[in-house]
Design a protein around this motif. Sequence first.
Motif, PDB file in Angstrom:
ATOM      1  N   MET A 364      31.511  40.183  22.478  1.00 12.65           N
ATOM      2  CA  MET A 364      32.895  40.654  22.610  1.00 12.65           C
ATOM      3  C   MET A 364      33.173  41.923  21.801  1.00 12.65           C
ATOM      4  N   HIS A 388      41.886  40.761  29.475  1.00 12.16           N
ATOM      5  CA  HIS A 388      40.499  40.467  29.826  1.00 12.16           C
ATOM      6  C   HIS A 388      40.454  40.309  31.350  1.00 12.16           C
ATOM      7  N   GLY A 389      39.718  41.167  32.028  1.00 21.85           N
ATOM      8  CA  GLY A 389      39.704  41.149  33.493  1.00 21.85           C
ATOM      9  C   GLY A 389      38.596  40.292  34.074  1.00 21.85           C
ATOM     10  N   GLU A 390      37.360  40.556  33.646  1.00 18.54           N
ATOM     11  CA  GLU A 390      36.221  39.790  34.181  1.00 18.54           C
ATOM     12  C   GLU A 390      35.220  39.558  33.055  1.00 18.54           C
ATOM     13  N   LYS A 418      41.921  52.397  38.604  1.00 23.87           N
ATOM     14  CA  LYS A 418      42.401  51.460  39.633  1.00 23.87           C
ATOM     15  C   LYS A 418      43.840  51.794  40.025  1.00 23.87           C
ATOM     16  N   ILE A 444      37.504  45.175  30.948  1.00 20.24           N
ATOM     17  CA  ILE A 444      38.761  45.155  30.205  1.00 20.24           C
ATOM     18  C   ILE A 444      39.789  45.943  31.013  1.00 20.24           C
ATOM     19  N   PHE A 445      40.824  45.232  31.441  1.00 20.67           N
ATOM     20  CA  PHE A 445      41.886  45.813  32.259  1.00 20.67           C
ATOM     21  C   PHE A 445      42.882  46.488  31.324  1.00 20.67           C
ATOM     22  N   ARG A 456      36.665  54.622  41.415  1.00 24.27           N
ATOM     23  CA  ARG A 456      37.342  53.329  41.583  1.00 24.27           C
ATOM     24  C   ARG A 456      36.351  52.168  41.426  1.00 24.27           C
ATOM     25  N   ASP A 493      38.905  35.625  18.331  1.00 26.79           N
ATOM     26  CA  ASP A 493      39.769  36.585  19.020  1.00 26.79           C
ATOM     27  C   ASP A 493      41.204  36.397  18.523  1.00 26.79           C
ATOM     28  N   ASN A 495      43.748  38.343  18.712  1.00 25.75           N
ATOM     29  CA  ASN A 495      44.761  39.120  19.443  1.00 25.75           C
ATOM     30  C   ASN A 495      46.124  38.410  19.382  1.00 25.75           C
ATOM     31  N   HIS A 498      48.162  35.993  21.924  1.00 23.74           N
ATOM     32  CA  HIS A 498      47.926  34.567  22.153  1.00 23.74           C
ATOM     33  C   HIS A 498      48.659  33.662  21.172  1.00 23.74           C
ATOM     34  N   GLY A 516      41.679  34.366  28.078  1.00 23.08           N
ATOM     35  CA  GLY A 516      40.942  34.190  29.324  1.00 23.08           C
ATOM     36  C   GLY A 516      39.681  33.369  29.092  1.00 23.08           C
ATOM     37  N   ARG A 545      36.407  36.140  37.284  1.00 30.28           N
ATOM     38  CA  ARG A 545      37.518  37.102  37.175  1.00 30.28           C
ATOM     39  C   ARG A 545      38.783  36.350  36.773  1.00 30.28           C
ATOM     40  N   PHE A 546      39.506  36.919  35.815  1.00 37.23           N
ATOM     41  CA  PHE A 546      40.790  36.332  35.404  1.00 37.23           C
ATOM     42  C   PHE A 546      41.880  36.964  36.265  1.00 37.23           C
ATOM     43  N   VAL A 547      42.514  36.133  37.076  1.00 43.23           N
ATOM     44  CA  VAL A 547      43.428  36.667  38.080  1.00 43.23           C
ATOM     45  C   VAL A 547      44.887  36.572  37.644  1.00 43.23           C
ATOM     46  N   PRO A 549      47.468  34.994  34.216  1.00 44.28           N
ATOM     47  CA  PRO A 549      47.462  34.366  32.892  1.00 44.28           C
ATOM     48  C   PRO A 549      47.724  32.844  32.963  1.00 44.28           C
TER      49      PRO A 549
HETATM   50  C1  LIG Z   1      35.961  45.230  23.212  1.00 46.32           C
HETATM   51  C2  LIG Z   1      37.236  44.409  22.958  1.00 46.32           C
HETATM   52  C3  LIG Z   1      37.715  43.624  24.097  1.00 46.32           C
HETATM   53  C4  LIG Z   1      38.757  42.604  23.900  1.00 46.32           C
HETATM   54  C5  LIG Z   1      39.143  41.928  25.106  1.00 46.32           C
HETATM   55  C6  LIG Z   1      39.923  40.742  25.275  1.00 46.32           C
HETATM   56  C7  LIG Z   1      40.984  40.382  24.401  1.00 46.32           C
HETATM   57  C8  LIG Z   1      41.682  39.080  24.800  1.00 46.32           C
HETATM   58  O1  LIG Z   1      42.401  38.613  23.679  1.00 46.32           O
HETATM   59  C9  LIG Z   1      42.580  39.319  26.017  1.00 46.32           C
HETATM   60  C10 LIG Z   1      42.795  38.112  26.852  1.00 46.32           C
HETATM   61  O2  LIG Z   1      42.188  37.096  26.742  1.00 46.32           O
HETATM   62  S1  LIG Z   1      43.988  38.285  28.065  1.00 46.32           S
HETATM   63  C11 LIG Z   1      44.040  36.754  28.907  1.00 46.32           C
HETATM   64  C12 LIG Z   1      43.140  36.625  30.081  1.00 46.32           C
HETATM   65  N1  LIG Z   1      43.355  37.561  31.128  1.00 46.32           N
HETATM   66  C13 LIG Z   1      44.442  37.507  31.942  1.00 46.32           C
HETATM   67  O3  LIG Z   1      45.300  36.683  31.786  1.00 46.32           O
HETATM   68  C14 LIG Z   1      44.493  38.524  33.063  1.00 46.32           C
HETATM   69  C15 LIG Z   1      44.915  37.887  34.312  1.00 46.32           C
HETATM   70  N2  LIG Z   1      44.882  38.840  35.367  1.00 46.32           N
HETATM   71  C16 LIG Z   1      45.955  39.559  35.762  1.00 46.32           C
HETATM   72  O4  LIG Z   1      47.048  39.390  35.212  1.00 46.32           O
HETATM   73  C17 LIG Z   1      45.802  40.521  36.865  1.00 46.32           C
HETATM   74  O5  LIG Z   1      44.634  40.231  37.581  1.00 46.32           O
HETATM   75  C18 LIG Z   1      45.695  41.997  36.412  1.00 46.32           C
HETATM   76  C19 LIG Z   1      46.962  42.415  35.681  1.00 46.32           C
HETATM   77  C20 LIG Z   1      44.491  42.179  35.489  1.00 46.32           C
HETATM   78  C21 LIG Z   1      45.495  42.883  37.636  1.00 46.32           C
HETATM   79  O6  LIG Z   1      46.532  42.641  38.516  1.00 46.32           O
HETATM   80  P1  LIG Z   1      47.059  43.789  39.480  1.00 46.32           P
HETATM   81  O7  LIG Z   1      47.423  44.986  38.674  1.00 46.32           O
HETATM   82  O8  LIG Z   1      48.083  43.194  40.354  1.00 46.32           O
HETATM   83  O9  LIG Z   1      45.765  44.176  40.243  1.00 46.32           O
HETATM   84  P2  LIG Z   1      45.513  44.164  41.797  1.00 46.32           P
HETATM   85  O10 LIG Z   1      46.574  44.977  42.476  1.00 46.32           O
HETATM   86  O11 LIG Z   1      45.264  42.779  42.249  1.00 46.32           O
HETATM   87  O12 LIG Z   1      44.151  44.965  41.874  1.00 46.32           O
HETATM   88  C22 LIG Z   1      44.075  46.336  41.478  1.00 46.32           C
HETATM   89  C23 LIG Z   1      42.624  46.710  41.313  1.00 46.32           C
HETATM   90  O13 LIG Z   1      42.104  46.101  40.116  1.00 46.32           O
HETATM   91  C24 LIG Z   1      41.056  45.195  40.425  1.00 46.32           C
HETATM   92  N3  LIG Z   1      41.301  44.009  39.629  1.00 46.32           N
HETATM   93  C25 LIG Z   1      42.285  43.114  39.799  1.00 46.32           C
HETATM   94  N4  LIG Z   1      42.205  42.158  38.868  1.00 46.32           N
HETATM   95  C26 LIG Z   1      41.145  42.464  38.102  1.00 46.32           C
HETATM   96  C27 LIG Z   1      40.559  41.843  36.998  1.00 46.32           C
HETATM   97  N5  LIG Z   1      41.020  40.695  36.499  1.00 46.32           N
HETATM   98  N6  LIG Z   1      39.466  42.401  36.444  1.00 46.32           N
HETATM   99  C28 LIG Z   1      38.946  43.544  36.961  1.00 46.32           C
HETATM  100  N7  LIG Z   1      39.474  44.186  38.031  1.00 46.32           N
HETATM  101  C29 LIG Z   1      40.566  43.637  38.589  1.00 46.32           C
HETATM  102  C30 LIG Z   1      41.185  44.899  41.893  1.00 46.32           C
HETATM  103  O14 LIG Z   1      39.928  44.588  42.462  1.00 46.32           O
HETATM  104  C31 LIG Z   1      41.744  46.187  42.413  1.00 46.32           C
HETATM  105  O15 LIG Z   1      40.697  47.142  42.539  1.00 46.32           O
HETATM  106  P3  LIG Z   1      40.302  47.713  44.000  1.00 46.32           P
HETATM  107  O16 LIG Z   1      41.588  48.146  44.607  1.00 46.32           O
HETATM  108  O17 LIG Z   1      39.343  48.795  43.714  1.00 46.32           O
HETATM  109  O18 LIG Z   1      39.697  46.553  44.682  1.00 46.32           O
END
Ligand SMILES: CCCCCCC[C@@H](O)CC(=O)SCCNC(=O)CCNC(=O)[C@H](O)C(C)(C)COP(=O)(O)OP(=O)(O)OC[C@H]1O[C@@H](n2cnc3c(N)ncnc32)[C@H](O)[C@@H]1OP(=O)(O)O
Length: 721
Positions: A364, A388-390, A418, A444-445, A456, A493, A495, A498, A516, A545-547, A549
């Motif tokens: 991490m 966190h995205g994936e 994106k 990381i989103f 992209r 973590d 952050n 949470h 996530g 993938r985290f979609v 929360p």
């Molecule tokens: C080094 C230090 C690192 C530290 C890291 C971590 C610290 C931690 O404390 C943080 C956490 O744990 S956060 C909690 C866990 N994560 C979440 O809850 C996120 C949940 N996901 C979302 O809310 C939305 O998917 C969201 C908001 C992510 C995206 O939603 P939208 O904006 O509506 O996206 P969408 O329109 O569906 O798609 C746009 C393009 O983005 C791609 N995409 C979507 N979700 C993704 C995701 N989760 N990860 C990666 N890519 C993603 C889509 O594929 C799309 O791309 P394209 O158009 O090219 O296909």
Amino acid sequence: MEQLRFDGRVAVVTGAGGGLGKAYALLLGARGAKVVVNDLGGARDGVGKSNFADAVVQEIKDKGGIAVADYNNVVEGEKIIKTAIDNFGRIDILINNAGILRDKSFTKMSDQDWDLIHLVHLKGAFKTTHAAWEYFRKQKYGRVIMTSSNAGIFGNFGQANYSAAKLGLVGLANTLAIEGAKYNIKVNTIAPTAASRLTEDILPPEMFEAMKPELVAPVVVYMTHESFPETGAIIDSTLGFATKTHFVRGYGASLRSKPSDPVTLESVQQHWSKAVNMKDAVHIDKMADVTLDLVEKLQEFQERAKLDGDRESYWSKYSYNSKDLALYALGIGASVHNESDLKFLYESHENFSALPTYFILAGMCLESPLVANSMPPGKHADFTNILHGEQYIEFVDSFPGTEGEFTIRSYVTDVLDKGSSAVSIVNSEIYQGKQLVARTQQHIFVLGQGGFGGPRNSKQAIDVQPAPKRAPDAVVEQQTAEDQAALYRLSGDLNPLHIDPSVATVSGHPKPILHGLASLGFSARHVLAKYAGNDPSNFKALKARFVKPVLPGQTLVTEMWLEGKRVHFQTKTKETGNIVIAGAYIDLKNLVSGGASSAPAAAAPSGALKSDALFAKITEEVNKNKDMAKSVGGVFVYNITENGKTVKSWTLDLKTPTVYEGQPKSGKADTTMTVSDGDLVDIAAGILQPQVAYLKGKLKIAGNIMLAQKLGPLLKSPAKI
Ligand SMILES: CCCCCCC[C@@H](O)CC(=O)SCCNC(=O)CCNC(=O)[C@H](O)C(C)(C)COP(=O)(O)OP(=O)(O)OC[C@H]1O[C@@H](n2cnc3c(N)ncnc32)[C@H](O)[C@@H]1OP(=O)(O)O
């Protein structure tokens, strides 16, 4: 306990007319040593003369000991040693204790103040020790004590001269410890605090009273005994307390990225916080270790630079132990309510293991500036805008043990645009020594930081895989606790998203959200239990993938599809029906169907359920342990399933105790369990339950550490059918 004696030994104690020196001399005399009681008899600033030493000699003699007085100045140390040789024919122990004070603030300190203090403390100790050294070498035995002070080690206002001399004595002792080692000469340093002429108007009166030299003397005299194990140690003692002080050296950092780069003022500033970070500091015993460390660091730097090429990597260290593993397991929902989770919670369990998703944490690199630095000009990433995205993890060879230390190389492979948001892809390689253990990838989103005209998609990205379009083969649900994020964050973590309601609100969440990786940990556990025989070493890779929360307290529903050795899964929250983890899969090395969870039924992929044999075994066990069963009580219903359908039900009534087919005659069950081929089932109840593993037609009683003592014979011989 046998008395520590000094019979046949000759000891010189300088400055022994009063205070600590007197206490050392009296104790040595009482334990059989012949003692030279040296004291110039000056006041504490070195001025004047009196005959304190005679009184101490008399006191030793009155108690049946042997001692002589010596009035030489330590600056003529050879004369003091001569007193020992002339009177007793040898010298074994030298305690350099004599000292004076000339305290002044540095502004007012004169050359004379400086020189006199150095002369008595440093030169004096040199002279006496130098004179004794040849005798020690010849007889291959010697014990030397240097007297330092915390004022020297840590500094003290008004004592610049004294502090410098006192730390000088530590350096002298350290070198003599090395030079004397092969002649069995041990040289140690004491940093004492006691009531003496030097401290009488420095310490508060009540403290002065309590700090009796007699409380320190046994420590110092023990340090001169032949059995004392250390050399080159700094011992701090006061008030009947002793400890050791030593210097530590940080892990350090390179001040440039590549060997071909210059070191500049700016590169020094850039790497400074890492260079002086003392997190991984270690005690260095000898100079040679510092040189060796530098050579190793240089080699490591060159190897890393070769590996990195033009890419900028972040190297970090990660260590873990059994406590970290148990805490993490609790953070992702493992519980003692589920007997099969014990192996992840209890370090003495015979199969204690790490959960595979734990090792994602090593990659991490939460403290790294990687994601922030990866942002294009005008864009930024920090804890307020990242999600966190994936996540991906893959084990390269063998599964790591229950404690260890990794070196991790992390780098950003791509920053994707994106549209409204950016995605930073971070790869990590986790090494144990030079062996690559695992690889991870995080997406990381970064909310609101897109639109910079970047790519992209990335060829480096490991893709999620859609779930098959059919009803899931298995479903497990588990509620998270309200405190789930508060517990999980203790695994590293921190952050505030949470835990801190105000941060969550600013980020647009109704309350702090679950990490996530915590939700993912729950689902990975469900898959592990259902299809991997709950064996972490059976785990090869994971992607998710985290979609959406997840809020702490929500119930996670893991839906699983088995395709060869790949288990596709997705996770929903029961309360909303939303998918929160999508496109996820776990690749296993071997498929072991069935599992330890009391989850809803999974389709049994192979093998017929030998339920009749299991029924007979349960009946037999209950009849054999009637008293135990009655004392436990409760009515249990087992629904036996095949291919997801209930084919039979048994009732186990421990009150009577009886086992029969069908639903409870009382009409009420305390616990209902679903059992499918390969599951572990309880045959008694409550905590008094041996477990029966029904695996591929074999029935055996599994070891249960907590109950082994109580159930003894029952657990020793596995039953088979
Ligand atoms: C080094 C230090 C690192 C530290 C890291 C971590 C610290 C931690 O404390 C943080 C956490 O744990 S956060 C909690 C866990 N994560 C979440 O809850 C996120 C949940 N996901 C979302 O809310 C939305 O998917 C969201 C908001 C992510 C995206 O939603 P939208 O904006 O509506 O996206 P969408 O329109 O569906 O798609 C746009 C393009 O983005 C791609 N995409 C979507 N979700 C993704 C995701 N989760 N990860 C990666 N890519 C993603 C889509 O594929 C799309 O791309 P394209 O158009 O090219 O296909």
